[in-house]
Every structure is written in structure tokens, then in C-alpha cells.
Design an enzyme around this catalytic site. Structure first.
Site, PDB file in Angstrom:
ATOM      1  N   HIS A 119       1.057  -1.269   0.051  1.00 30.35           N
ATOM      2  CA  HIS A 119       0.109  -0.024   0.044  1.00 30.35           C
ATOM      3  C   HIS A 119       0.994   1.255  -0.238  1.00 30.35           C
ATOM      4  O   HIS A 119       0.408   2.445   0.520  1.00 30.35           O
ATOM      5  CB  HIS A 119      -0.863   0.116   0.945  1.00 30.35           C
ATOM      6  CG  HIS A 119      -1.945  -0.975   1.040  1.00 30.35           C
ATOM      7  ND1 HIS A 119      -2.475  -1.634   1.976  1.00 30.35           N
ATOM      8  CD2 HIS A 119      -2.861  -1.333  -0.070  1.00 30.35           C
ATOM      9  CE1 HIS A 119      -3.632  -2.304   1.480  1.00 30.35           C
ATOM     10  NE2 HIS A 119      -3.472  -2.299   0.445  1.00 30.35           N
ATOM     11  N   THR A 186      -3.106  -9.287  10.415  1.00 24.61           N
ATOM     12  CA  THR A 186      -4.090  -8.698   9.615  1.00 24.61           C
ATOM     13  C   THR A 186      -5.479  -9.294   9.538  1.00 24.61           C
ATOM     14  O   THR A 186      -5.296 -10.644   9.805  1.00 24.61           O
ATOM     15  CB  THR A 186      -3.377  -8.694   8.118  1.00 24.61           C
ATOM     16  OG1 THR A 186      -4.419  -8.242   7.367  1.00 24.61           O
ATOM     17  CG2 THR A 186      -3.157 -10.218   7.909  1.00 24.61           C
TER      18      THR A 186
END
Length: 242
Positions: A119, A186
Site C-alpha cells: 500500500h 491482519t
């Protein structure tokens, strides 16, 4: 279970590690997407942290961007035990590649050799007109950073809502080469990052492990599932020779 996981990791020649915000929380960085995370405080932040808003009002975008990501604090954050554990998995015989959703740069700061920032990163910004790149220190000197060559307002190198994912194919290639996939910290809610574990699931001979402090919808894809604080889990693995 830790004994079996540790044994598989010791035998692996190539480990792919997927990491999320839970890896950085021990460094004091908030988990923006957890049930207690900052994103739950104001859903409008997804609008403000979008490419559309950047191009609509870049000056206000930078004001909100620096506040939401607490940019003034970024240099105070340091790698924690989990970052160091992942770095220490690297040996002359074992290749370790990290694919991270995190934009804080802490894996690289910890010394991991192969880091793919899925990201993007908070640590750099770029001029879309001429391509020049600027460091976080340079960006923080002014309220609205501009290119000193052409005067265009800089865009952060972090992936904004609406931006195209450019790292997915590279991430897939990393997993396809691995004989062990380790997913840490995550919730696997963000697409297309959460599609990556399916590759290991479909590959014969790839062992898969997920360590997260709470269950995820993707848990059934993994050979080994650990619901534990990452710091505790890492200590357990280290006590077994990792």
C-alpha cells in the site's frame, strides 16, 4: 502447535510473510481497521484520504492527511519484537520476503532485506508532473509540500482510496516461490490483499500459518491458525529455536 509451526519454519527455504497493522501496534502505531481502530471513528476519512479528494482540494487534503496519519509522530516509531523476529528469520540458507499492508516503513528499518510495501509508504512523496521524490523530513517542513522544480503540489506515495494497486502481481510471484506462507497481524478484510492466501491454499507443498489476535474469515485457508497477541506468539516461537 507452536512446536510444529517452528519445525516447519526451520525447514523452509523460502518464506513469504504477509503483515498488517497488528505487527506495528506494539510500536505504538494505531490499527486503523481493527474494531478499536481509528477508521471506525469517522468513516468520512475514507473520502478525505482518496485520490479524488487530493485532486479536488490538495491543500485541505494535506492538512487532513498529516492529522489522520499522525505524521509528526512517525519518526518516533521504532521496530518492535515482531519486526525483529521476521528479520531474524533470514539466514544464508533461507530467503524471507515481506509483503506488508503497513505504510510505516518499519520492516525496512528493522533490516528486512526484501520488503514489498503493498500500500505504499508514508516516508516519501512525489511530484506527479516531473517525477521527483521527496523525503518525509522535506514534506514536514511546510504545510502543503510543493515540488521545488516545477511547483506542483506533491502527492504522498501511500496508496490512497481510488488508486490502482500496482504491487499485486509481484506479491503473487513472492507467494508462488515460497514453501511457507506466514500471515501476521491482519484481519484479511482488504481486497485484493486478502486474496493472496488463496495462492498458498491452492499450491501443493506450501505450508500456511496465520497468527492474529482475533479470528478472521480466511482462517479455514490455513494449515495452522493461532489466535494470540503477536508479541506472545513470537516469544513462543523464539523459545523453540527460531
Amino acid at each position: 502447535m507452536y512446536e510444529t509451526i517452528a519445525l516447519n519454519m526451520k525447514c523452509a527455504d523460502n518464506i513469504a510473510v504477509l503483515t498488517g497493522a497488528g505487527v506495528s501496534t506494539a510500536s505504538g502505531i494505531p490499527d486503523f481497521r481493527s474494531t478499536e481502530g481509528l477508521w471506525t471513528e469517522d468513516h468520512a476519512r475514507e473520502y478525505y484520504m482518496s485520490s479524488d479528494y487530493f485532486f479536488h482540494d490538495p491543500e485541505d487534503f494535506w492538512k487532513k492527511y498529516k492529522a489522520i496519519f499522525r505524521m509528526k509522530l512517525l519518526k518516533d516509531y521504532q521496530p518492535n519484537l515482531v519486526h525483529q523476529f521476521i528479520k531474524d528469520l533470514e539466514t544464508d540458507e533461507r530467503e524471507v520476503s515481506v509483503v506488508t499492508q503497513n505504510v510505516d516503513g518499519l520492516h525496512s528499518l528493522a533490516g528486512s532485506s526484501r520488503v514489498l510495501e503493498y500500500h505504499g509508504t508514508l516516508n516519501k512523496s512525489s511530484c506527479l508532473n516531473c517525477g521527483r521524490s521527496y523525503s518525509l523530513d522535506e514534506v514536514m517542513k511546510v504545510n502543503v509540500p510543493e515540488c521545488d522544480h516545477c511547483g506542483e503540489i506533491l502527492k504522498p506515495d501511500v496508496l490512497l482510496f481510488g488508486d490502482l494497486i500496482t504491487a499485486h502481481e509481484e506479491a503473487e510471484a513472492i507467494i508462488e516461490k515460497a514453501d511457507l506462507l506466514l500471515v501476521m497481524g491482519t484481519s484479511l478484510l482488504v481486497t485484493p490483499f486478502n486474496l493472496l492466501p488463496y495462492l498458498a491454499f491452492e499450491q501443493n507443498g506450501t505450508t500456511s500459518v496465520i497468527i492474529n489476535n482475533e479470528p478472521t474469515e480466511k482462517d479455514p485457508l490455513f494449515d495452522y491458525v493461532v489466535h494470540e497477541d503477536l508479541t506472545i506468539a513470537v516469544e513462543q516461537l523464539k523459545s523453540r529455536g527460531l
